[in-house]
Design a protein around this motif. Sequence first.
Motif, PDB file in Angstrom:
ATOM      1  N   LYS A  21       0.826  -1.209   0.000  1.00 17.52           N
ATOM      2  CA  LYS A  21       0.000   0.000   0.000  1.00 17.52           C
ATOM      3  C   LYS A  21       0.864   1.264   0.000  1.00 17.52           C
ATOM      4  O   LYS A  21       0.556   2.243  -0.683  1.00 17.52           O
ATOM      5  CB  LYS A  21      -0.919  -0.002   1.222  1.00 17.52           C
ATOM      6  N   CYS A  22       1.954   1.224   0.753  1.00 15.96           N
ATOM      7  CA  CYS A  22       2.864   2.365   0.803  1.00 15.96           C
ATOM      8  C   CYS A  22       3.389   2.702  -0.589  1.00 15.96           C
ATOM      9  O   CYS A  22       3.403   3.867  -0.999  1.00 15.96           O
ATOM     10  CB  CYS A  22       4.022   2.062   1.754  1.00 15.96           C
ATOM     11  N   TYR A  23       3.788   1.692  -1.334  1.00 18.29           N
ATOM     12  CA  TYR A  23       4.326   1.920  -2.670  1.00 18.29           C
ATOM     13  C   TYR A  23       3.250   2.333  -3.670  1.00 18.29           C
ATOM     14  O   TYR A  23       3.522   3.072  -4.618  1.00 18.29           O
ATOM     15  CB  TYR A  23       5.051   0.683  -3.170  1.00 18.29           C
ATOM     16  N   LEU A  24       2.021   1.850  -3.478  1.00 13.31           N
ATOM     17  CA  LEU A  24       0.943   2.261  -4.363  1.00 13.31           C
ATOM     18  C   LEU A  24       0.606   3.736  -4.142  1.00 13.31           C
ATOM     19  O   LEU A  24       0.276   4.461  -5.090  1.00 13.31           O
ATOM     20  CB  LEU A  24      -0.304   1.398  -4.126  1.00 13.31           C
ATOM     21  N   GLU A  25       0.690   4.190  -2.889  1.00 11.85           N
ATOM     22  CA  GLU A  25       0.393   5.587  -2.574  1.00 11.85           C
ATOM     23  C   GLU A  25       1.572   6.504  -2.901  1.00 11.85           C
ATOM     24  O   GLU A  25       1.388   7.694  -3.160  1.00 11.85           O
ATOM     25  CB  GLU A  25       0.023   5.716  -1.097  1.00 11.85           C
ATOM     26  N   HIS A  26       2.774   5.949  -2.884  1.00 13.36           N
ATOM     27  CA  HIS A  26       3.992   6.718  -3.181  1.00 13.36           C
ATOM     28  C   HIS A  26       4.824   5.938  -4.215  1.00 13.36           C
ATOM     29  O   HIS A  26       5.863   5.356  -3.869  1.00 13.36           O
ATOM     30  CB  HIS A  26       4.808   6.932  -1.909  1.00 13.36           C
ATOM     31  N   ALA A  72       9.082   3.188  -4.614  1.00 16.63           N
ATOM     32  CA  ALA A  72       9.500   1.881  -5.128  1.00 16.63           C
ATOM     33  C   ALA A  72      10.735   2.003  -6.009  1.00 16.63           C
ATOM     34  O   ALA A  72      11.593   1.116  -6.029  1.00 16.63           O
ATOM     35  CB  ALA A  72       8.355   1.241  -5.919  1.00 16.63           C
ATOM     36  N   GLU A  73      10.854   3.121  -6.725  1.00 11.58           N
ATOM     37  CA  GLU A  73      12.007   3.339  -7.595  1.00 11.58           C
ATOM     38  C   GLU A  73      13.254   3.734  -6.806  1.00 11.58           C
ATOM     39  O   GLU A  73      14.371   3.595  -7.303  1.00 11.58           O
ATOM     40  CB  GLU A  73      11.680   4.441  -8.610  1.00 11.58           C
ATOM     41  N   GLY A 111       8.254  -6.588  -5.343  1.00 17.77           N
ATOM     42  CA  GLY A 111       8.239  -6.871  -6.778  1.00 17.77           C
ATOM     43  C   GLY A 111       6.896  -6.547  -7.407  1.00 17.77           C
ATOM     44  O   GLY A 111       6.822  -5.949  -8.489  1.00 17.77           O
ATOM     45  N   VAL A 112       5.824  -6.935  -6.729  1.00 11.78           N
ATOM     46  CA  VAL A 112       4.481  -6.626  -7.226  1.00 11.78           C
ATOM     47  C   VAL A 112       4.267  -5.114  -7.267  1.00 11.78           C
ATOM     48  O   VAL A 112       3.794  -4.555  -8.253  1.00 11.78           O
ATOM     49  CB  VAL A 112       3.410  -7.303  -6.348  1.00 11.78           C
ATOM     50  N   ALA A 113       4.635  -4.449  -6.164  1.00 14.75           N
ATOM     51  CA  ALA A 113       4.434  -2.998  -6.084  1.00 14.75           C
ATOM     52  C   ALA A 113       5.261  -2.256  -7.125  1.00 14.75           C
ATOM     53  O   ALA A 113       4.804  -1.257  -7.691  1.00 14.75           O
ATOM     54  CB  ALA A 113       4.781  -2.508  -4.682  1.00 14.75           C
ATOM     55  N   MET A 114       6.480  -2.725  -7.394  1.00 14.79           N
ATOM     56  CA  MET A 114       7.327  -2.077  -8.391  1.00 14.79           C
ATOM     57  C   MET A 114       6.691  -2.187  -9.779  1.00 14.79           C
ATOM     58  O   MET A 114       6.645  -1.214 -10.541  1.00 14.79           O
ATOM     59  CB  MET A 114       8.712  -2.724  -8.398  1.00 14.79           C
ATOM     60  N   ALA A 147       1.344   2.153 -13.307  1.00  9.92           N
ATOM     61  CA  ALA A 147       0.707   3.441 -13.021  1.00  9.92           C
ATOM     62  C   ALA A 147       1.348   4.551 -13.839  1.00  9.92           C
ATOM     63  O   ALA A 147       0.661   5.473 -14.317  1.00  9.92           O
ATOM     64  CB  ALA A 147       0.796   3.752 -11.527  1.00  9.92           C
ATOM     65  N   ARG A 148       2.665   4.472 -14.024  1.00 10.66           N
ATOM     66  CA  ARG A 148       3.355   5.481 -14.842  1.00 10.66           C
ATOM     67  C   ARG A 148       2.882   5.403 -16.286  1.00 10.66           C
ATOM     68  O   ARG A 148       2.657   6.429 -16.931  1.00 10.66           O
ATOM     69  CB  ARG A 148       4.865   5.273 -14.765  1.00 10.66           C
TER      70      ARG A 148
END
Length: 251
Positions: free
Chosen positions: A112-117, A121-122, A168-171, A177-178
């Motif tokens: 969730k953190c990576y989805l919101e930010h 992840a990068e 890995g999923v979040a990345m 999303a990009r």
Amino acid sequence: MADKPRDPAMSVWLTPPKRKKRGSAPTGLSRERIIDTAVALLDSEGIDAFSMRRLAAELDVTPMSVYWYVDSKDDLLELALDAAFGTMKVPPLEDHGDWRRHVYVMAHEYRKCYLEHPWAAEMVGRYLSVGPNAMLLSSSVMSALSGTGLTGDALAGAVALVFQFAYGVAMAESMWARRVRQQEGDEDTVYRQMQDMLSEHDSRFTVWEQQFGYDRRQDFASARNRQFDQGLEMALAGIEAAIAALPKGHG
């Protein structure tokens, strides 16, 4: 003021505090406000568009005012990364009473953190994740799993299995999303357009879509959430099997 590339082994959290700069601190500014504004800019514009000059303009101050509080862009980005980790809700282990539920919740918080930010992840591989919020996450997970009887490589492998899977999923999702932002459409429309194009190119994409249970008429986010949850459940089942296989009385 141009920033020099920083040694990747360095960290703002491991560097001794520098001597106070001469003069008075700029009025109406604080390190916390700078970090919060940096996080908001990164969320809205992404890492590629971020600059100290852009940040200063958002704060309505000169770039040199920002450098009174942080020594470099790298330091600020590392501070922003840990601030993003601070949005995760890390529950005490006793709130769930068992390692499995605790790790399940933390893996979802991590994603969730990576989805919101998405920018975070990068940046994970670019900076050492040793800030206070990152360490709270790590210590929470280690606390939950260290009581299972797993030790050494088995314990490290269990931690890596869950959180490298979540990362890995979040990345992949942040890259998706990009792509959606670049095409200036909503996620479902972009997914349908992409799948139509792929299916026309190769019928295997249609077969795979059916096997995965995706439905182009339904929202793609729900499918991603279900897939993540199923993968996480399988990872936890593997850890449970490893714990069950430990010699009796182990640990």
